[in-house]
Design an enzyme around this catalytic site. Structure first.
Site, PDB file in Angstrom:
ATOM      1  N   GLY A 185      70.799 -42.928 -56.020  1.00 16.81           N
ATOM      2  CA  GLY A 185      71.372 -43.118 -54.657  1.00 16.81           C
ATOM      3  C   GLY A 185      72.547 -42.900 -55.102  1.00 16.81           C
ATOM      4  CG  ASP A 235      67.466 -42.132 -66.119  1.00 19.17           C
ATOM      5  OD1 ASP A 235      67.483 -40.954 -67.004  1.00 19.17           O
ATOM      6  OD2 ASP A 235      67.876 -42.237 -65.114  1.00 19.17           O
TER       7      ASP A 235
END
Length: 589
Positions: A316, A427
Site C-alpha cells: 500500500g 519480505d
C-alpha cells in the site's frame, strides 16, 4: 619538398598494401566462419577457448568445438559446453543452415533464445540447459522437423510452451524443467508423450503431463517438486535459484502485477483520504500508544492527500501524519481485499500490535473504515535503507553499516525466536528496513505478508521487486520458513556492504546476481572488490567475518544456514568487536 612528397607516397603505398592484405585475410574465411566470428564477438567472457578461433583461417573446421562437412566445409556442429561463456547468443547462429548439433549448455549465456534458430532446419540436437536465458521459448523452434533432442532446462524462461513444439515428431528427449513457464502444456501433438520429469520445477504449468488440472481462471500457485539439477549445477559457483530470475521476467511481472496492484491498492492514492474515513470509520489503539481521541485522529486523517505521500510498495501507500502537538506518524493505507477479511485482519493486527522491540517499527493502532485499513506506525526520519543506499547516496561509513546490519539482525531474531507467536517476515529487503535520525535500524512490515494471505503474499513479494532476496526453495515451493528469512537477510548484508541492489544490471549482464558475484569474487580471492566505493576505512577483519556470515546465510541448502540467534551471536563476537588490524580505504587504490 620533393623528399617529403616521396615519403608521403611511400606511406600511402604501405597503407593501401596493408588494406589489401587485410581484405584478403577477411575474404579468406568462408561465410560460415564469418558467422562464427560474429558469434564470438557477442561473447563477453570465457575460459579462453575462443582464443583459438583465428579469423585468418580459410574455414573454421579446425576451431575448438567446431565440426564441418569434409567436402563442403560447411559447419555441422558447434559444441562449447562448460566453457564459462558469458554473453548473448548471436542470432547469426540461425544462418548456419547446415547445422545439425548445437550444444552451449552449462555456461553463463543470458538474454533470449534467438528465434532465428528456427532456420536451422537440419538441426537434430539443441542443448541450452544450465544458462541464464530469459524470455519466451521461440515459436520458431517448431520449424525444426529433424530435431531429436531439445533441452532448455535450468534457465529463467517464462511464458507458455508454444504449441508448435508439438509438431516435432522426432523428439526423443525434451526437457524444460526448472524455469518459470506457465499455462497449459500442449497435449495435441508429440509433447503428450513426455512425462513429469520433462516439466519439473515450473510452478505454474498444468496439464495431464504433470497431473495438474488447468484452472480456467489462470495458472495455480501450487508447489511442484524441485529439480535435483537446480540444486547443484555441476558444482559451479553460481547464483542460487533466486538469482536465476532474468531481467525480462522481472520487468514483465512487475509491469503486470504493478498494474494489478495499482487498481487494487492505489487507485485513489493521489486523492484525499477523506472518503475512507468520513463515514463509519473507527480507531483502534494498542496499549494506549496513541494519546489522542479517535475524533482528533480521524480529523487529521481526512486532511491527508497526495502531497503527504512518503512511500509506496506492494502492501500500500504510506503517508506522513503530523499531529498538532508535533508528533509525527506514518500511515499505511491498505485496501480491503475480500469479504470476511475484517475479522481475520483485526485478530492478526492485535497480535502485531502487541509485538514491541527496540529494532522493530512500532504499530500504534489502525483506522478501520468501510473501504480500507489505515495502519498507524511510528514515523522514522531516516527513511528506508533502500533510499539511503540507492537514492540519496548517503556517505555511510563502515561503522554505520555495521550498526544497521546489527539492528536488522536483532529485530529479525526477535521475530523468529522471542516474540509469541513467532513471526516469519517473508519480505526482508532494504525498503523494509527503516532508519531513525541516528541511522539505527528498525524492521518494518513484519506480519503483513501473512496478513494478506499466502497466495496474495507470493504475488506481493514479486511486485515489491524482491526477486534477488528470495531463497531458492521459496521460489520453487512458495513455502516460507525462518530459513527463507535468513537467506533474505544474507542478501541484505551483501547489499549494505556493496551499495548495490541484489538485481543490479551489472550482475545480470555477467550472468550473476549479488550472491553469484560474491561467489565469483571469493573464488578469485577478490572479496574486497565487493565493498561500496563510497565506504571509507573498512575494517578488513570485520569485513571478512561479515562476508563469512553472509555466505552462510545465502547457502542454497536451508539446513546449512544459521538461525538468526546464531547470526546475532557471530555479529556481536566477531564483527562488531574485531581484533585490531589494518584498515582498508576503498578510495585509496
Amino acid at each position: 619538398m620533393g623528399g617529403l612528397s616521396s615519403k608521403i607516397q611511400d606511406l600511402l603505398f604501405l597503407s593501401v598494401l596493408l588494406l589489401c592484405i587485410s581484405s584478403r585475410v577477411m575474404l579468406a574465411l568462408n561465410p560460415d566462419g564469418q558467422l562464427l566470428v560474429n558469434f564470438r564477438n557477442s561473447i563477453s567472457g570465457s575460459d579462453g577457448v575462443l582464443e583459438q578461433w583465428r579469423p585468418e583461417d580459410s574455414d573454421p573446421c579446425g576451431w575448438k568445438g567446431v565440426q564441418c562437412d569434409p567436402k563442403s566445409k560447411r559447419v555441422t556442429s558447434l559444441s562449447l559446453p562448460n566453457h564459462k561463456l558469458s554473453g548473448y547468443i548471436s542470432p547469426d547462429i540461425g544462418k548456419l543452415d547446415q547445422l545439425q548439433f548445437l550444444a552451449l549448455h552449462d555456461n553463463n549465456f543470458y538474454g533470449t533464445i534467438p528465434p532465428a534458430l528456427g532456420n536451422c532446419t537440419k538441426l537434430k540436437s539443441l542443448f541450452l540447459q544450465g544458462n541464464y536465458l530469459s524470455g519466451w521459448i521461440p515459436d520458431e523452434l517448431g520449424n525444426l522437423p529433424e530435431l531429436e533432442h531439445l533441452d532448455l532446462s535450468s534457465n529463467s524462461l517464462s511464458g507458455s510452451i508454444p504449441p508448435s513444439l508439438g509438431k516435432l515428431n522426432n523428439l526423443g528427449i525434451f526437457n524444460v524443467s526448472t524455469n518459470f513457464l506457465v499455462g497449459k502444456i500442449p497435449s495435441d501433438g508429440h509433447l503428450a508423450n513426455f512425462g513429469n520429469d520433462s516439466f519439473l520445477g515450473n510452478r505454474n504449468l498444468c496439464g495431464k503431463q504433470v497431473s495438474q488440472d488447468c484452472n480456467t481462471g489462470g495458472p495455480s500457485f501450487s508447489p511442484s517438486p524441485v529439480s535435483a539439477q537446480n540444486q547443484n549445477k555441476n558444482g559451479r559457483l553460481l547464483i542460487s535459484a533466486s538469482a536465476t530470475v532474468g531481467a525480462l521476467l522481472l520487468v514483465a511481472l512487475m509491469c503486470f502485477w504493478g498494474c494489478f496492484l495499482y487498481k487494487r491498492l492505489g487507485k485513489n492514492d493521489g486523492k484525499s483520504l477523506a472518503m475512507d474515513v468520513c463515514a463509519g470509520a473507527s480507531i483502534v489503539m494498542f496499549h494506549g500508544d496513541l494519546p489522542y481521541s479517535s475524533k482528533d485522529i480521524i480529523k487529521k486523517l481526512e486532511t491527508l492527500d497526495g502531497e503527504h505521500i512518503i512511500g509506496s510498495g506492494g502492501f500500500g501507500t504510506v503517508y506522513k501524519l503530523a499531529m498538532d502537538d508535533g508528533n509525527v506518524f506514518a500511515v499505511k493505507r491498505i485496501i480491503k481485499m475480500n469479504e470476511g477479511f475484517d475479522r481475520f485482519f483485526e485478530r492478526e493486527l492485535e497480535i502485531l500490535g502487541s509485538i514491541k522491540h527496540r529494532y522493530l517499527v512500532n504499530l500504534r493502532g489502525y483506522c478501520n473504515s468501510p473501504t480500507s485499513k489505515l495502519l498507524i506506525y511510528d514515523f522514522l526520519s531516516g527513511g528506508s535503507l533502500d533510499e539511503v543506499l540507492h537514492e540519496r547516496s548517503e556517505q555511510l561509513d563502515w561503522g554505520a553499516r555495521l550498526t544497521i546490519i546489527m539492528g536488522a539482525a536483532k529485530g529479525l531474531a526477535y521475530l523468529h525466536h522471542d516474540c509469541s507467536p513467532r513471526v516469519i517476515h517473508r519480505d526482508i529487503k532494504s525498503s523494509n528496513i527503516l532508519l531513525d535520525g541516528n541511522f539505527e535500524a528498525r524492521v518494518s512490515d513484519f506480519g503483513l505478508a501473512k496478513l494478506l494471505g499466502d497466495e496474495e503474499s507470493h504475488i506481493t513479494t514479486i511486485v515489491a521487486g524482491t526477486f534477488g532476496y528470495l531463497a531458492p526453495e521459496y521460489m520453487q515451493s512458495g513455502r516460507a520458513t525462518e530459513k527463507t528469512d535468513v537467506y533474505s537477510f544474507g542478501v541484505l548484508v551483501l547489499e549494505v556492504i556493496s551499495g548495490k541492489r541484489p538485481t543490479d544490471a551489472s550482475y545480470i549482464e555477467k550472468g550473476f546476481n549479488i550472491v553469484g558475484w560474491l561467489n565469483f569474487l571469493a573464488s578469485e580471492n577478490r572479496r574486497m572488490e565487493i565493498v561500496d566505493p563510497l565506504c571509507e576505512r573498512v575494517q578488513t577483519e570485520s569485513l571478512d567475518s561479515l562476508l563469512s556470515v553472509a555466505t552462510q546465510c545465502v547457502s542454497s541448502s536451508p539446513d546449512d544456514r544459521p538461525t538468526m540467534h546464531r547470526v546475532v551471536q557471530i555479529l556481536e563476537s566477531e564483527v562488531m568487536t574485531p581484533c585490531p588490524s589494518d584498515f582498508y580505504d576503498s578510495n585509496s587504490d
